[in-house]
Design a protein around this motif. Structure first.
Motif, PDB file in Angstrom:
ATOM      1  N   VAL A   1      -6.236  -8.166   4.035  1.00 63.11           N
ATOM      2  CA  VAL A   1      -5.452  -7.027   4.110  1.00 63.11           C
ATOM      3  C   VAL A   1      -5.788  -5.988   3.546  1.00 63.11           C
ATOM      4  O   VAL A   1      -6.112  -6.207   2.189  1.00 63.11           O
ATOM      5  CB  VAL A   1      -3.874  -7.577   3.813  1.00 63.11           C
ATOM      6  CG1 VAL A   1      -2.879  -6.460   3.918  1.00 63.11           C
ATOM      7  CG2 VAL A   1      -3.542  -8.706   4.893  1.00 63.11           C
ATOM      8  N   THR A   2      -5.844  -4.645   3.947  1.00 56.43           N
ATOM      9  CA  THR A   2      -6.193  -3.448   3.119  1.00 56.43           C
ATOM     10  C   THR A   2      -5.160  -2.772   2.903  1.00 56.43           C
ATOM     11  O   THR A   2      -3.985  -2.739   4.100  1.00 56.43           O
ATOM     12  CB  THR A   2      -7.410  -2.567   3.562  1.00 56.43           C
ATOM     13  OG1 THR A   2      -6.805  -2.284   4.881  1.00 56.43           O
ATOM     14  CG2 THR A   2      -8.644  -3.518   3.925  1.00 56.43           C
ATOM     15  N   ARG A   3      -4.926  -2.055   1.845  1.00 54.65           N
ATOM     16  CA  ARG A   3      -3.493  -1.295   1.733  1.00 54.65           C
ATOM     17  C   ARG A   3      -4.335   0.316   1.412  1.00 54.65           C
ATOM     18  O   ARG A   3      -5.215   0.461   0.538  1.00 54.65           O
ATOM     19  CB  ARG A   3      -2.941  -1.647   0.162  1.00 54.65           C
ATOM     20  CG  ARG A   3      -1.882  -0.909  -0.306  1.00 54.65           C
ATOM     21  CD  ARG A   3      -1.304  -1.268  -1.578  1.00 54.65           C
ATOM     22  NE  ARG A   3      -0.552  -0.563  -2.053  1.00 54.65           N
ATOM     23  CZ  ARG A   3       0.230  -0.843  -3.039  1.00 54.65           C
ATOM     24  NH1 ARG A   3      -0.103  -2.103  -3.933  1.00 54.65           N
ATOM     25  NH2 ARG A   3       0.945  -0.178  -3.995  1.00 54.65           N
ATOM     26  N   THR A   4      -3.579   1.254   2.020  1.00 55.93           N
ATOM     27  CA  THR A   4      -3.938   2.514   1.699  1.00 55.93           C
ATOM     28  C   THR A   4      -2.812   3.443   1.174  1.00 55.93           C
ATOM     29  O   THR A   4      -1.723   3.357   1.566  1.00 55.93           O
ATOM     30  CB  THR A   4      -4.462   3.308   2.938  1.00 55.93           C
ATOM     31  OG1 THR A   4      -5.406   2.424   3.726  1.00 55.93           O
ATOM     32  CG2 THR A   4      -4.654   4.472   2.686  1.00 55.93           C
TER      33      THR A   4
ATOM     34  N   PRO B   1      -8.873   3.305   1.790  1.00 59.44           N
ATOM     35  CA  PRO B   1      -8.208   1.952   1.894  1.00 59.44           C
ATOM     36  C   PRO B   1      -8.918   0.788   0.757  1.00 59.44           C
ATOM     37  O   PRO B   1      -9.942   1.106   0.311  1.00 59.44           O
ATOM     38  CB  PRO B   1      -8.587   1.418   3.048  1.00 59.44           C
ATOM     39  CG  PRO B   1      -9.009   2.793   3.674  1.00 59.44           C
ATOM     40  CD  PRO B   1      -9.390   3.661   2.992  1.00 59.44           C
TER      41      PRO B   1
ATOM     42  N   ARG C   1       0.176   2.121   3.362  1.00 52.21           N
ATOM     43  CA  ARG C   1      -0.080   1.610   4.903  1.00 52.21           C
ATOM     44  C   ARG C   1      -0.885   0.258   4.659  1.00 52.21           C
ATOM     45  O   ARG C   1      -1.781   0.361   3.797  1.00 52.21           O
ATOM     46  CB  ARG C   1      -1.253   2.538   5.624  1.00 52.21           C
ATOM     47  CG  ARG C   1      -1.688   2.041   6.818  1.00 52.21           C
ATOM     48  CD  ARG C   1      -2.646   3.058   7.454  1.00 52.21           C
ATOM     49  NE  ARG C   1      -3.533   2.351   8.511  1.00 52.21           N
ATOM     50  CZ  ARG C   1      -3.605   2.864   9.758  1.00 52.21           C
ATOM     51  NH1 ARG C   1      -3.215   4.004  10.003  1.00 52.21           N
ATOM     52  NH2 ARG C   1      -4.428   2.177  10.583  1.00 52.21           N
TER      53      ARG C   1
ATOM     54  N   ASP D   1      -3.498  -2.753   6.538  1.00 50.14           N
ATOM     55  CA  ASP D   1      -4.096  -3.047   7.850  1.00 50.14           C
ATOM     56  C   ASP D   1      -4.517  -4.564   7.646  1.00 50.14           C
ATOM     57  O   ASP D   1      -5.167  -4.880   6.779  1.00 50.14           O
ATOM     58  CB  ASP D   1      -5.096  -2.050   8.341  1.00 50.14           C
ATOM     59  CG  ASP D   1      -4.673  -0.712   8.323  1.00 50.14           C
ATOM     60  OD1 ASP D   1      -4.301  -0.519   9.593  1.00 50.14           O
ATOM     61  OD2 ASP D   1      -4.860   0.255   7.633  1.00 50.14           O
TER      62      ASP D   1
ATOM     63  N   THR E   1      -6.878  -7.596   9.464  1.00 48.13           N
ATOM     64  CA  THR E   1      -8.015  -7.999  10.273  1.00 48.13           C
ATOM     65  C   THR E   1      -8.277  -9.371  10.165  1.00 48.13           C
ATOM     66  O   THR E   1      -8.158  -9.999   9.135  1.00 48.13           O
ATOM     67  CB  THR E   1      -9.112  -7.203   9.626  1.00 48.13           C
ATOM     68  OG1 THR E   1      -8.981  -5.848   9.571  1.00 48.13           O
ATOM     69  CG2 THR E   1     -10.506  -7.502  10.522  1.00 48.13           C
TER      70      THR E   1
ATOM     71  N   ARG F   1       3.436  -4.208  14.871  1.00 50.35           N
ATOM     72  CA  ARG F   1       2.210  -3.618  15.559  1.00 50.35           C
ATOM     73  C   ARG F   1       1.418  -4.507  16.336  1.00 50.35           C
ATOM     74  O   ARG F   1       0.996  -5.608  15.933  1.00 50.35           O
ATOM     75  CB  ARG F   1       1.281  -2.948  14.508  1.00 50.35           C
ATOM     76  CG  ARG F   1       1.766  -1.751  13.710  1.00 50.35           C
ATOM     77  CD  ARG F   1       0.966  -1.002  13.025  1.00 50.35           C
ATOM     78  NE  ARG F   1       0.153  -0.607  13.777  1.00 50.35           N
ATOM     79  CZ  ARG F   1      -0.916   0.382  13.495  1.00 50.35           C
ATOM     80  NH1 ARG F   1      -1.151   0.593  12.043  1.00 50.35           N
ATOM     81  NH2 ARG F   1      -1.835   0.981  14.289  1.00 50.35           N
TER      82      ARG F   1
END
Length: 95
Positions: A14-17, A23, A51, A53, A55, A94
């Motif tokens: 999990v990345t955070r922006t 990110p 944000r 994301d 993966t 999502r």
């Protein structure tokens, strides 16, 4: 946090922006172990415009397609964040 995949999963990241930034890794399990479905304490302050994301990586050792589903012979990937103090339930999914 509660990450979840099934037996073909190999890695979850999990990345955070943060607004105005690149990110950055927020949470990662590599390698994923199906027999260990963790609920990990993770302390973080999150802003409304952050944000995230997700993966997930898989390995398919068969010649058949592995569909999405609830069976361990199928695959899925999700990442649940719990927060405090509780101020009401909201969220997004999502596809």
């Amino acid at each position: 946090v509660f990450p979840h995949m099934h037996k073909y999963g190999t890695k979850l990241a999990v990345t955070r922006t943060v607004s105005g930034s690149a990110p950055a890794m927020f949470y990662e399990i590599d390698p994923w172990t199906f027999g260990d479905q963790p609920m990990d304490p993770l302390e973080a302050t999150v802003a409304p415009d952050d944000r995230f994301d997700l993966t997930c990586s898989y390995t398919n050792p068969t010649s058949a397609a592995i569909p999405y589903g609830e069976s361990s012979e199928q695959e899925m990937c999700f990442f649940v964040l719990f927060y405090y103090p509780y101020t009401g339930l909201d969220g997004c999914v999502r596809g």
